[in-house]
Design an enzyme around this catalytic site. Sequence first.
Site, PDB file in Angstrom:
ATOM      1  N   LYS A  15      15.303  36.423   1.495  1.00 26.51           N
ATOM      2  CA  LYS A  15      14.017  37.723   1.427  1.00 26.51           C
ATOM      3  C   LYS A  15      14.794  38.771   1.855  1.00 26.51           C
ATOM      4  O   LYS A  15      15.644  38.849   2.526  1.00 26.51           O
ATOM      5  CB  LYS A  15      13.084  37.425   1.551  1.00 26.51           C
TER       6      LYS A  15
HETATM    7  C1  LIG Z   1       6.811  36.246  -5.828  1.00 27.87           C
HETATM    8  C2  LIG Z   1       6.651  34.882  -4.740  1.00 27.87           C
HETATM    9  N1  LIG Z   1       5.572  34.791  -4.436  1.00 27.87           N
HETATM   10  C3  LIG Z   1       5.588  34.297  -3.119  1.00 27.87           C
HETATM   11  C4  LIG Z   1       6.614  33.456  -2.971  1.00 27.87           C
HETATM   12  C5  LIG Z   1       6.976  32.300  -2.105  1.00 27.87           C
HETATM   13  O1  LIG Z   1       6.954  32.306  -0.992  1.00 27.87           O
HETATM   14  P1  LIG Z   1       7.201  31.050   0.374  1.00 27.87           P
HETATM   15  O2  LIG Z   1       8.607  30.875   0.044  1.00 27.87           O
HETATM   16  O3  LIG Z   1       8.043  32.489   1.639  1.00 27.87           O
HETATM   17  O4  LIG Z   1       6.210  30.982   0.571  1.00 27.87           O
HETATM   18  C6  LIG Z   1       7.872  33.655  -3.415  1.00 27.87           C
HETATM   19  C7  LIG Z   1       8.898  33.130  -3.070  1.00 27.87           C
HETATM   20  O5  LIG Z   1      10.237  32.489  -3.800  1.00 27.87           O
HETATM   21  C8  LIG Z   1       8.110  34.613  -4.603  1.00 27.87           C
HETATM   22  O6  LIG Z   1       9.434  34.466  -5.353  1.00 27.87           O
END
Ligand SMILES: Cc1ncc(COP(=O)(O)O)c(C=O)c1O
Length: 403
Positions: free
Chosen positions: A202
């Site tokens: 990210k």
């Molecule tokens: C659209 C979206 N929502 C939620 C998440 C979940 O985030 P995390 O990996 O920090 O738990 C991601 C992770 O890639 C994502 O791309």
Amino acid sequence: MSATPATVEGLAVHGGSPVRSTLLPYGRQKIADADIQAVVEVLRSDWLTTGPKVAEFEEAFAERVGAKHAVSFSSGTAALHAATFVAGLQPGDEAITTPMTFCATANAVLYQGARPIFADVCADTLNIDPEQIAGKINSRTRAILAVDYAGHPADLQPILQLAEQRGLTLIEDACHSLGAEYHERRVGSIAHLTVFSFHPVKHLTTGEGGMVTTERGDLAEGLRRFRNHGISSEARQRQAAGQWYYEMVLLGFNYRLSDISCALGLSQLHNLQANLARRREIARRYTAAFRAVPWVIPPAVRRNVNPAWHLYPIRLDLQRLTADRAQIFRALRAENIGVSVHYIPVYHHSYYRDRFGYKGGECPVAEAAYERLISLPMFQGMSDEDVEDVVKAVTKVLSAFSR
Ligand SMILES: Cc1ncc(COP(=O)(O)O)c(C=O)c1O
């Protein structure tokens, strides 16, 4: 750059020499010496978790996105779960979301015992279609989870209007869109609850981590309790007040982000503007180059939107190609381009099919897009030569498979 005709035999997948000698990943973090220093300082301090860096990071983050409150979490997924909790989702409820997302978005609805309902996406941005949402609202609907796919904000104005008319909570999954703007407003200050992720691919990383922003103090308080076992005060508050007593008032989790992570996040925040600028420049270069590549449909950008470009997903014009996406994907990987696919429509996953009986065909626009999507490398550290390698490889592979 013009399309260079290539032959199938010349492709690396068939033994030809690859465009690059080493793999270019699709995403990669950027860690500066100052980031490392910031983490080391915390490691030498008294507070490794629940300390002062947490509030410092949250305050700086809230200011950056123009929000009143920011509450940190151990991951974007934990942040989404907390958002569905404070939105009041419970068994018997429904929440409308998009199939064109990582499964964590819809899973956060399931964690609360509620049911995700998938609404199809707009054909240009692949973001949830406000008209499709409207058709899915019923007496069980409690929330809408919109996702800013690839970093392009969803069409938040009509969605927010719909949510407010129908008394629903709008949760914006902005895990792709930190730094994006929608109609001159910053993502993080628009929806009732906005959720971010700090995973290494990210715009800002804390290793694992997440954040929820909101304008509402009551929601912020609920989020803080939920991430701390449902306890009404935090350890540092109790220490400052010389108190031992605490009360668990609801069933929460340990979803806290440590001071080690928050120090990294705070330091990374200084790089955010440069990261966004570089991603926007890479997107500009890709889009300009692909004008000359007839088999590529570049991602759309709507008026009044400034995307954050987490991803650069192209769509293949399969009618003009003799290969399908799987063959093209393999050929690009063989050229040492770290392509990926975002996303398998969530309800295609066997868990969703088995539990809810999805058969396919429910969201035809998302499904048709999925067959054609390939995400190209996109990260701050890409050089201009890396961008050219990607364009060269895409051109080589697609021209070899052209009709
Ligand atoms: C659209 C979206 N929502 C939620 C998440 C979940 O985030 P995390 O990996 O920090 O738990 C991601 C992770 O890639 C994502 O791309």
